[in-house]
Design an enzyme around this catalytic site. Structure first.
Site, PDB file in Angstrom:
ATOM      1  N   HIS A   1      40.349  46.300  29.073  1.00 53.84           N
ATOM      2  CA  HIS A   1      39.791  46.682  30.066  1.00 53.84           C
ATOM      3  C   HIS A   1      39.386  47.810  29.903  1.00 53.84           C
ATOM      4  CE1 HIS A   1      39.801  48.163  34.118  1.00 53.84           C
ATOM      5  NE2 HIS A   1      39.935  46.738  34.596  1.00 53.84           N
TER       6      HIS A   1
ATOM      7  N   ASP B   1      41.989  39.760  35.356  1.00 58.70           N
ATOM      8  CA  ASP B   1      40.723  38.673  35.274  1.00 58.70           C
ATOM      9  C   ASP B   1      41.430  37.361  34.994  1.00 58.70           C
ATOM     10  OD1 ASP B   1      38.701  40.274  36.851  1.00 58.70           O
ATOM     11  OD2 ASP B   1      38.670  41.236  35.068  1.00 58.70           O
TER      12      ASP B   1
END
Length: 437
Positions: free
Chosen positions: A314, A371
């Protein structure tokens, strides 16, 4: 040029540009975050700052969300995301973000009831969907119809009128799931379903998506709980691309509907909200290539390869994404409950094992992110990949609203207007077209 920062009682920083010295005030956040206030920089020195992507630039102060990517911390209004996910539902979380406090029983009851009263969209808006091609992306439809709300609800467009803003907030919270579900129905040619106000927020959305006039739909409680957690974990994430877009558009005093429509467009990008869709496409690619996870892991490690594993690591979190921990547990429960025979889930589980154990991934802290798990869960729920970002938008809505409201309530609000460093040609003269080479 030299810069010297001081953490003294005066809380200022000394900046020397050429032979000119100025003092820049220091602002300190609740969690000891520090920033230099540079609003006098250009006036006093002629310089501006250049920060591509604004990755080191604070655009505002905010009391909504705190995150620490190094420590893996995410808090809404001071409450850890782990506690919110365990004790609150999405509507209660939305109230917290928008109004700044956890509601009392009566406040939450009134908020739920108001949302229930606004779940239908104007009948004339239903005809809008006939103008979109069958294969139109749901995010294009979502942003268009949300923007069009400003033409149907002209009684609540003034951002300076608190009562009008309140009405628009409740309308958006109520209508976005309906608008989103209709975009899904459009793609399949199925008739639109009307909301049922006795259902809760997530139950109503799932029914709007999957019910048909000939057959009622009873949402599985495990699916409802999973969706509720997904929406909570997506509800806000500080000054991300779409939230910054909502603030930027709103800073011009554009109405709330227009500002949210712009945020939806920003979220659509594959580097932002479209990442979970890209993750599923990657998993599908691996399945179609025989399911050889090792092959693709090695490709990801190979610096000469253009392949990138989606759903790992991330930009902000250099530790494990706290949202991913929450959603992973929900994902495991969902897959166990549904018992779906899908080779994509097997590939996903193998990739997850690699990321949590392989030295290459562990050293670089490339953990599965939100995600990765959200894409798997949406697929398990029976949603097409084009709807994944739409679900993200529904979840992010209260965060967008909260930031829009906070900006308008700020006494230091100004229209957003970044500067630039011009790098084009210098002064030149127009020559006749016959003399141009």
């Amino acid at each position: 040029m030299s810069v010297t920062t001081k953490s003294s009682e005066s809380e200022t920083a000394r900046l020397i540009v050429d032979d000119h010295e100025i003092l820049l005030p220091v602002v300190i956040g609740t969690e000891d975050e520090r920033a230099l206030i540079i609003d006098s920089l250009r006036k006093e020195t002629g310089y501006i700052t250049l920060d591509e992507g604004f990755v080191n630039t604070g655009s505002t102060t905010s009391s909504i969300t705190f995150l620490d990517g190094e420590k893996g911390i995410l808090r809404y209004r001071g409450y850890p995301i782990e506690q919110i996910a365990e004790n609150c539902d999405f509507v209660e979380t939305s109230y917290l973000l928008i109004y700044g406090k956890l509601p009392t029983e009566s406040e939450l009851r009134a908020f739920r009831e108001s949302i229930r009263q606004h779940t239908m969209i104007h009948e004339d808006m239903r005809s809008f969907y006939n103008g979109f091609p069958k294969d139109a992306h749901p995010m294009a439809i979502l942003s268009s119809v949300v923007g069009a709300l400003s033409t149907f609800y002209q009684d609540s467009l003034d951002p300076r009128d608190a009562r009008q803003v309140e009405i628009s907030i409740h309308r958006l919270m109520a209508k976005l799931p309906t608008i989103a579900a209709y975009s899904y129905k459009k793609s399949f040619g199925q008739p639109f379903m009307y909301p049922q106000n006795h259902l809760n927020y997530c139950e109503n959305f799932l029914r709007l998506m999957f019910a048909v006039p000939t057959r009622e739909y009873e949402p599985d409680p495990v699916v409802v709980d999973a969706l509720n957690l997904l929406l909570i974990c997506h509800a806000d994430h500080e000054q991300n691309c779409s939230t910054s877009t909502v603030r930027m558009v709103g800073s011009s005093n554009a109405n709330l509907f227009a500002s949210i429509s712009a945020g939806i467009c920003a979220l659509w990008g594959p580097l932002h909200g479209g990442a979970n869709e890209a993750c599923i496409n990657m998993l599908q690619q691996i399945v179609e290539d025989g399911g050889d996870v090792t092959k693709y892991v090695n490709m990801a490690k190979d610096k000469t390869s253009n392949f990138r594993l989606m759903g790992f690591g991330h930009r902000v979190y250099k530790n494990y994404d706290p949202r991913a921990k929450i959603i992973k547990r929900a994902c495991d429960r969902l897959l166990e409950r549904l018992k779906l025979d899908d080779p994509l889930f097997e590939v996903a589980q193998k990739l997850e094992e690699v990321a949590l154990r392989d030295e290459y991934f562990v050293e670089r802290k490339l953990y599965p992110n939100v995600d990765f798990y959200s894409g798997i869960m949406y697929r398990a729920m029976g949603l097409p990949t084009t709807m994944f970002t739409v679900l993200f938008a529904i979840g992010r809505l209260p965060g967008w609203i909260a930031h829009w409201v906070e900006m308008h309530q700020s006494p230091t609000k100004r229209i957003g207007r970044p500067r630039q460093i011009y790098t084009g040609p210098g002064l030149r003269n127009v020559v006749p077209i016959s003399q141009r080479s």
